[in-house]
Design a protein around this motif. Structure first.
Motif, mmCIF file in Angstrom:
data_model
loop_
_atom_site.group_PDB
_atom_site.id
_atom_site.type_symbol
_atom_site.label_atom_id
_atom_site.label_comp_id
_atom_site.label_asym_id
_atom_site.label_seq_id
_atom_site.Cartn_x
_atom_site.Cartn_y
_atom_site.Cartn_z
ATOM 1 N N GLN A 1 0.855 -1.187 0.000
ATOM 2 C CA GLN A 1 0.000 0.000 0.000
ATOM 3 C C GLN A 1 0.893 1.239 0.000
ATOM 4 O O GLN A 1 1.636 1.485 0.942
ATOM 5 N N ILE A 2 0.815 1.997 -1.067
ATOM 6 C CA ILE A 2 1.677 3.168 -1.242
ATOM 7 C C ILE A 2 0.999 4.390 -0.628
ATOM 8 O O ILE A 2 -0.218 4.581 -0.784
ATOM 9 N N PRO A 3 1.752 5.228 0.089
ATOM 10 C CA PRO A 3 1.160 6.442 0.660
ATOM 11 C C PRO A 3 0.445 7.280 -0.399
ATOM 12 O O PRO A 3 0.860 7.333 -1.558
ATOM 13 N N GLN A 4 -0.598 7.949 0.017
ATOM 14 C CA GLN A 4 -1.466 8.709 -0.885
ATOM 15 C C GLN A 4 -0.686 9.723 -1.719
ATOM 16 O O GLN A 4 0.177 10.445 -1.225
ATOM 17 N N GLY A 5 -1.011 9.765 -3.011
ATOM 18 C CA GLY A 5 -0.474 10.779 -3.906
ATOM 19 C C GLY A 5 0.809 10.397 -4.613
ATOM 20 O O GLY A 5 1.213 11.071 -5.561
ATOM 21 N N TRP A 6 1.462 9.328 -4.191
ATOM 22 C CA TRP A 6 2.745 8.931 -4.776
ATOM 23 C C TRP A 6 2.526 8.019 -5.978
ATOM 24 O O TRP A 6 1.713 7.107 -5.932
ATOM 25 N N ARG A 7 3.287 8.273 -7.023
ATOM 26 C CA ARG A 7 3.277 7.427 -8.211
ATOM 27 C C ARG A 7 4.542 6.580 -8.211
ATOM 28 O O ARG A 7 5.614 7.047 -7.831
ATOM 29 N N VAL A 8 4.426 5.325 -8.629
ATOM 30 C CA VAL A 8 5.569 4.405 -8.625
ATOM 31 C C VAL A 8 6.117 4.257 -10.039
ATOM 32 O O VAL A 8 5.365 4.090 -11.007
ATOM 33 N N ALA A 9 7.456 4.316 -10.166
ATOM 34 C CA ALA A 9 8.112 4.085 -11.453
ATOM 35 C C ALA A 9 9.416 3.336 -11.200
ATOM 36 O O ALA A 9 10.063 3.532 -10.168
ATOM 37 N N ALA A 10 9.786 2.474 -12.133
ATOM 38 C CA ALA A 10 11.054 1.751 -12.045
ATOM 39 C C ALA A 10 12.108 2.493 -12.851
ATOM 40 O O ALA A 10 11.818 3.035 -13.928
ATOM 41 N N VAL A 11 13.344 2.516 -12.334
ATOM 42 C CA VAL A 11 14.437 3.180 -13.035
ATOM 43 C C VAL A 11 15.642 2.251 -13.075
ATOM 44 O O VAL A 11 16.044 1.694 -12.058
ATOM 45 N N HIS A 12 16.180 2.067 -14.256
ATOM 46 C CA HIS A 12 17.310 1.148 -14.462
ATOM 47 C C HIS A 12 18.480 1.917 -15.063
ATOM 48 O O HIS A 12 18.336 2.582 -16.090
ATOM 49 N N ALA A 13 19.635 1.822 -14.418
ATOM 50 C CA ALA A 13 20.853 2.449 -14.935
ATOM 51 C C ALA A 13 21.658 1.396 -15.697
ATOM 52 O O ALA A 13 22.177 0.453 -15.100
ATOM 53 N N ASN A 14 21.744 1.553 -16.999
ATOM 54 C CA ASN A 14 22.531 0.640 -17.837
ATOM 55 C C ASN A 14 23.962 1.172 -17.881
ATOM 56 O O ASN A 14 24.255 2.131 -18.579
ATOM 57 N N HIS A 15 24.845 0.529 -17.115
ATOM 58 C CA HIS A 15 26.221 1.017 -17.016
ATOM 59 C C HIS A 15 27.056 0.691 -18.251
ATOM 60 O O HIS A 15 28.164 1.221 -18.401
ATOM 61 N N ALA A 16 26.549 -0.189 -19.106
ATOM 62 C CA ALA A 16 27.237 -0.556 -20.349
ATOM 63 C C ALA A 16 28.650 -1.070 -20.098
ATOM 64 O O ALA A 16 29.550 -0.857 -20.913
ATOM 65 N N LEU A 17 28.842 -1.776 -18.978
ATOM 66 C CA LEU A 17 30.158 -2.307 -18.631
ATOM 67 C C LEU A 17 30.259 -3.807 -18.875
ATOM 68 O O LEU A 17 31.341 -4.376 -18.753
ATOM 69 N N SER A 18 29.140 -4.440 -19.191
ATOM 70 C CA SER A 18 29.117 -5.883 -19.427
ATOM 71 C C SER A 18 28.499 -6.160 -20.790
ATOM 72 O O SER A 18 27.596 -5.437 -21.230
ATOM 73 N N PRO A 19 28.955 -7.223 -21.471
ATOM 74 C CA PRO A 19 28.313 -7.608 -22.740
ATOM 75 C C PRO A 19 26.837 -7.940 -22.568
ATOM 76 O O PRO A 19 26.065 -7.898 -23.533
ATOM 77 N N GLU A 20 26.438 -8.257 -21.326
ATOM 78 C CA GLU A 20 25.058 -8.625 -21.053
ATOM 79 C C GLU A 20 24.199 -7.434 -20.616
ATOM 80 O O GLU A 20 23.016 -7.614 -20.282
ATOM 81 N N ALA A 21 24.774 -6.235 -20.615
ATOM 82 C CA ALA A 21 24.067 -5.075 -20.051
ATOM 83 C C ALA A 21 22.720 -4.818 -20.716
ATOM 84 O O ALA A 21 21.729 -4.527 -20.044
ATOM 85 N N ASP A 22 22.661 -4.928 -22.039
ATOM 86 C CA ASP A 22 21.398 -4.665 -22.734
ATOM 87 C C ASP A 22 20.360 -5.744 -22.426
ATOM 88 O O ASP A 22 19.155 -5.451 -22.332
ATOM 89 N N ALA A 23 20.826 -6.977 -22.255
ATOM 90 C CA ALA A 23 19.906 -8.066 -21.900
ATOM 91 C C ALA A 23 19.342 -7.844 -20.504
ATOM 92 O O ALA A 23 18.156 -8.111 -20.249
ATOM 93 N N TRP A 24 20.167 -7.339 -19.581
ATOM 94 C CA TRP A 24 19.683 -7.039 -18.229
ATOM 95 C C TRP A 24 18.633 -5.934 -18.281
ATOM 96 O O TRP A 24 17.622 -5.989 -17.588
#
Length: 317
Positions: free
Chosen positions: A52-75
Motif C-alpha cells: 500500500q503506497i502512501p497517498q499521492g505517490w506514483r511508482v516508477a522503475a528506473v534502471h541504470a545501464n552502465h554498459a560495462l558488461s556484454p550482457e548489459a542490454d539483456a539485463w
C-alpha cells in the motif's frame, strides 16, 4: 496461524514507507524503484507493486545501464519486462562510466547523476540494499580504515533522497521470496570476481563469520542502530555546509575526523581513510599546507576553513 514470508515482507515494506513518506497531493511526487535485475531489486520492485503506497505517490522503475558488461542490454530488457508484467512504468538510460580509477565509485557516481536527472527535489529513490550488503559495507570500511559507519536506511546520497526498505532483510529471505513468487532474476558474473574486495568478503570471509555466528548481519545492524543517534546528530552538524571552521572542530582528533568524513560524504566523497584524514588534520592545525585528493576533488584549508576545492570537481551532470 503463521504469516507467510511473502506477506510478512510486504507488510514490512508498507510499514517502512508509511513511517518515512508523508501523503502528498495526487501525482505530485514519484517513488523511483532502482532495479538492476538482481534478486534484491527484483524482490523490491515486486514488493512495492503489492504494498500500500502512501497517498499521492506514483511508482516508477528506473534502471541504470552502465554498459560495462556484454550482457548489459539483456539485463535492461529483463528489467523492462518485469516492470511491464507488474504494470509499473519503466525508465532507463545507457550511462557513460569512466573506466579509469575506481570503477565501482565511477559507476555509482554515474548512476546517481542519472537518478538526479530523473528525480525531482521531492521525489524519492528506493534502493534494494539488504542486511548482507550492510555487513559487507561495514567490514569493507573497517578493513580499509574508513570508520565504523554503515548504510543509512533513510538519507540523501549525492543529491538524491534515498530510502532503503530492505536493510534489515537478509539476502536469503529475498531469494526465498522471489522463488515463492516465481520471479526470475539475473546473476552478474562480475560478482564472482574476487579481485574486488567486496566480492572477496562475500565469498571468503562472510561465510566463515556466519558459520561461527549465524546472526552476524543482525548483530552488526543492532550495533549500528545504537550509534545511529550520534551519527545522525553529527550529520546534521555538517549538512548543507559549504565549509568547516577549523577552530570549531572538536579538539579530540577522532571526533574531528568523523565530522570531516561526514562532510565529505555529504558531498559524495566516500573513500578517504581515517589515517589520511587524521594526517590532513594534523597539517592543517599546524598551519602547514594541507590538501587531500578525494576522487575528482580536493579537501583544502583556506582562511581557517576546510572546504572542497571546486576547481577539481568533475562535471556531475
Amino acid at each position: 496461524m503463521a504469516v507467510e514470508p511473502q506477506t510478512e515482507l510486504t507488510v514490512r515494506v508498507a510499514d517502512f514507507l508509511k513511517a518515512n513518506i508523508a501523503p502528498v497531493s495526487p501525482d505530485s511526487a514519484v517513488l523511483w524503484v532502482g532495479v538492476s535485475g538482481g534478486v534484491d531489486s527484483i524482490a523490491l520492485l515486486d514488493l512495492i507493486s503489492r504494498a500500500q503506497i502512501p497517498q499521492g505517490w506514483r511508482v516508477a522503475a528506473v534502471h541504470a545501464n552502465h554498459a560495462l558488461s556484454p550482457e548489459a542490454d539483456a539485463w535492461q530488457t529483463h528489467c523492462a519486462h518485469v516492470a511491464a508484467t507488474l504494470g509499473i512504468e519503466f525508465h532507463t538510460n545507457k550511462l557513460n562510466v569512466p573506466t579509469d580509477g575506481n570503477l565501482e565509485a565511477n559507476a555509482r557516481e554515474a548512476r546517481y547523476a542519472y537518478f538526479r536527472s530523473m528525480a525531482a527535489r521531492c521525489d524519492v529513490v528506493l534502493t534494494a540494499h539488504h542486511a548482507d550488503d550492510q555487513l559487507e559495507t561495514v567490514l569493507l570500511k573497517l578493513f580499509q580504515g574508513r570508520g565504523f559507519t554503515g548504510i543509512q536506511a533513510v538519507g540523501r546520497t549525492l543529491g538524491v533522497n534515498v530510502l532503503r526498505p530492505l536493510l534489515n532483510v537478509p539476502r536469503a529471505a529475498l531469494e526465498g521470496y522471489c522463488e515463492m513468487r516465481g520471479l526470475e532474476w539475473i546473476e552478474d558474473p562480475s560478482n564472482q570476481d574476487q579481485r574486488y574486495d567486496r566480492n572477496y568478503l562475500r565469498h571468503e570471509i562472510v561465510p566463515l563469520l556466519k558459520k561461527r555466528w549465524p546472526d552476524v548481519p543482525g548483530r552488526i545492524q543492532r550495533v549500528l542502530e545504537t550509534s545511529d543517534a550520534l551519527v545522525s546528530f553529527a550529520r546534521r552538524e555538517v549538512a548543507h555546509r559549504p565549509d568547516l571552521c577549523l577552530d570549531e572542530l572538536p579538539e579530540e582528533e577522532g571526533a574531528a575526523v568523523i565530522l570531516i568524513r561526514l562532510y565529505l560524504e555529504n558531498a559524495g566523497h566516500f573513500h578517504a581513510t581515517d589515517a589520511a584524514l587524521a594526517a590532513f588534520l594534523v597539517r592543517a592545525r599546524a598551519g602547514q599546507r594541507a590538501r587531500l585528493h578525494v576522487a575528482g576533488a580536493s579537501l583544502v584549508v583556506r582562511k581557517g576553513k576546510l572546504m572542497i576545492d571546486q576547481e577539481d570537481i568533475r562535471e556531475r551532470r
